[in-house]
Every structure is written in C-alpha cells, then in structure tokens.
Design a protein around this motif. Structure first.
Motif, PDB file in Angstrom:
ATOM      1  N   GLU A   1      -3.925  -7.845   4.428  1.00  0.00           N
ATOM      2  CA  GLU A   1      -2.855  -7.409   5.327  1.00  0.00           C
ATOM      3  C   GLU A   1      -1.560  -7.249   4.544  1.00  0.00           C
ATOM      4  OE1 GLU A   1      -2.605 -10.516   8.227  1.00  0.00           O
ATOM      5  OE2 GLU A   1      -4.184  -9.642   9.450  1.00  0.00           O
ATOM      6  N   ALA A   2      -0.709  -6.348   5.042  1.00  0.00           N
ATOM      7  CA  ALA A   2       0.620  -6.185   4.465  1.00  0.00           C
ATOM      8  C   ALA A   2       1.550  -5.676   5.559  1.00  0.00           C
ATOM      9  CB  ALA A   2       0.596  -5.202   3.297  1.00  0.00           C
TER      10      ALA A   2
ATOM     11  N   PRO B   1      -8.338  -3.464   0.995  1.00  0.00           N
ATOM     12  CA  PRO B   1      -9.049  -4.219  -0.046  1.00  0.00           C
ATOM     13  C   PRO B   1      -8.161  -5.372  -0.529  1.00  0.00           C
ATOM     14  CG  PRO B   1      -8.991  -1.856  -0.558  1.00  0.00           C
ATOM     15  CD  PRO B   1      -8.126  -2.071   0.641  1.00  0.00           C
ATOM     16  N   TYR B   2      -8.782  -6.474  -0.902  1.00  0.00           N
ATOM     17  CA  TYR B   2      -8.016  -7.635  -1.334  1.00  0.00           C
ATOM     18  C   TYR B   2      -7.264  -7.386  -2.634  1.00  0.00           C
ATOM     19  CZ  TYR B   2     -10.553 -10.143   2.261  1.00  0.00           C
ATOM     20  OH  TYR B   2     -11.064 -10.547   3.453  1.00  0.00           O
ATOM     21  N   ASN B   3      -7.710  -6.412  -3.418  1.00  0.00           N
ATOM     22  CA  ASN B   3      -7.060  -6.139  -4.700  1.00  0.00           C
ATOM     23  C   ASN B   3      -6.068  -4.978  -4.622  1.00  0.00           C
ATOM     24  OD1 ASN B   3      -8.890  -4.095  -4.371  1.00  0.00           O
ATOM     25  ND2 ASN B   3      -9.698  -4.179  -6.453  1.00  0.00           N
ATOM     26  N   VAL B   4      -5.661  -4.584  -3.428  1.00  0.00           N
ATOM     27  CA  VAL B   4      -4.730  -3.468  -3.268  1.00  0.00           C
ATOM     28  C   VAL B   4      -3.381  -3.826  -3.906  1.00  0.00           C
ATOM     29  CG1 VAL B   4      -3.795  -4.138  -1.015  1.00  0.00           C
ATOM     30  CG2 VAL B   4      -3.883  -1.734  -1.639  1.00  0.00           C
ATOM     31  N   SER B   5      -2.755  -2.847  -4.515  1.00  0.00           N
ATOM     32  CA  SER B   5      -1.443  -3.068  -5.137  1.00  0.00           C
ATOM     33  C   SER B   5      -0.349  -2.408  -4.298  1.00  0.00           C
ATOM     34  CB  SER B   5      -1.427  -2.483  -6.548  1.00  0.00           C
ATOM     35  OG  SER B   5      -1.438  -1.065  -6.485  1.00  0.00           O
ATOM     36  N   LYS B   6       0.884  -2.750  -4.598  1.00  0.00           N
ATOM     37  CA  LYS B   6       2.006  -2.120  -3.905  1.00  0.00           C
ATOM     38  C   LYS B   6       2.034  -0.625  -4.197  1.00  0.00           C
ATOM     39  CE  LYS B   6       4.915  -6.178  -3.364  1.00  0.00           C
ATOM     40  NZ  LYS B   6       6.250  -6.746  -3.491  1.00  0.00           N
TER      41      LYS B   6
ATOM     42  N   GLN C   1      -6.708   5.737   9.257  1.00  0.00           N
ATOM     43  CA  GLN C   1      -7.021   6.403   7.983  1.00  0.00           C
ATOM     44  C   GLN C   1      -7.446   5.361   6.972  1.00  0.00           C
ATOM     45  OE1 GLN C   1      -4.147   9.047   6.373  1.00  0.00           O
ATOM     46  NE2 GLN C   1      -4.059  10.323   8.190  1.00  0.00           N
ATOM     47  N   GLN C   2      -8.335   5.776   6.084  1.00  0.00           N
ATOM     48  CA  GLN C   2      -8.779   4.869   5.020  1.00  0.00           C
ATOM     49  C   GLN C   2      -7.930   5.071   3.787  1.00  0.00           C
ATOM     50  OE1 GLN C   2     -12.953   5.198   4.335  1.00  0.00           O
ATOM     51  NE2 GLN C   2     -13.480   4.457   6.362  1.00  0.00           N
ATOM     52  N   MET C   3      -7.693   3.968   3.112  1.00  0.00           N
ATOM     53  CA  MET C   3      -6.862   3.999   1.914  1.00  0.00           C
ATOM     54  C   MET C   3      -7.663   4.527   0.739  1.00  0.00           C
ATOM     55  SD  MET C   3      -4.706   0.862   0.390  1.00  0.00           S
ATOM     56  CE  MET C   3      -3.304   1.022   1.467  1.00  0.00           C
TER      57      MET C   3
ATOM     58  N   SER D   1       9.511   1.697  -1.163  1.00  0.00           N
ATOM     59  CA  SER D   1       9.649   1.067  -2.476  1.00  0.00           C
ATOM     60  C   SER D   1       8.917  -0.271  -2.454  1.00  0.00           C
ATOM     61  CB  SER D   1      11.125   0.882  -2.842  1.00  0.00           C
ATOM     62  OG  SER D   1      11.728  -0.010  -1.952  1.00  0.00           O
ATOM     63  N   GLU D   2       8.662  -0.812  -3.619  1.00  0.00           N
ATOM     64  CA  GLU D   2       7.907  -2.062  -3.714  1.00  0.00           C
ATOM     65  C   GLU D   2       8.573  -3.211  -2.985  1.00  0.00           C
ATOM     66  OE1 GLU D   2       6.566  -3.166  -7.579  1.00  0.00           O
ATOM     67  OE2 GLU D   2       5.642  -1.218  -7.950  1.00  0.00           O
TER      68      GLU D   2
END
Length: 109
Positions: free
Chosen positions: A86-87, A52-57, A107-109, A70-71
């Motif tokens: 993407e990350a 998702p575009y709003n995913v956080s670390k 797997q789905q987040m 870690s972040e």
C-alpha cells in the motif's frame, strides 16, 4: 513545518493509528468513530493498494503519469516493518484526487 509537510505527518499518524487499532482488534471502518475525522474535509491523498512489495517510488511516479508526482509526495505502508503493498500519494487537492481515481482505478502497475 510547511502545510504539505504537516499533512504528510498527519497521514503518517492516521496510518499508524489505523494499524494500532487493527492490531488491538478494534473497528477500522471508515472514520471508526474518530471525532477528529471530518467527512466534509477535502480528500488530498490517493491510496494505492495491491502493489508488489518491491515497488519503488519511481515505479509509482511512472504509473501515475501524466500527473506530476515527486518522491516526497509518496508514503509507503508498512506492516511490522515490512512493505504492505500500500502507498498514499499526496496530490494537494480534491479535484486532482478524483481525476486520478477515475483514470487509474483498477489499472495494473
């Protein structure tokens, strides 16, 4: 600058180079003719995509449990300044990368 930081900045440059080549309509296949890419070099980054575009670390850290992340090990992809879904996560060694890929692929987040 430490070794991990150097790898992080190299990955940023690689991602930017990929984006630049893509915008110019040039080839972006694996290694796209870059003489600096060594296919025998250990893979220490896992690429996550379709997020998702709003995913956080913190979301990524939770998803990758039980692996320790870690972040500062996470690099988000951007497209024209906006999240790309993407990350890249730096795990530091090829063995851990392979384990993460086997456990988390599809797997789905």
């Amino acid at each position: 600058i430490g070794f991990a930081e150097q790898l992080y900045y190299e990955k940023i440059q690689e991602v930017q180079s990929y984006r630049d080549r893509r915008q110019q309509g040039k080839g972006c296949g694996k290694n796209w003719g870059d003489p600096h890419v060594n296919p025998n070099e250990p893979k220490i980054f896992v690429k996550l995509r379709g997020m998702p575009y709003n995913v956080s670390k913190q979301d990524i850290i939770g998803f990758l449990q039980p692996y320790i992340v870690s972040e500062d090990m996470i690099l988000f992809g951007l497209a024209d300044g906006w999240p790309s879904g993407e990350a890249w996560v730096n795990f530091g060694n090829d063995k851990t990368v392979q384990e993460v890929i086997l456990q988390k692929n599809k797997q789905q987040m």
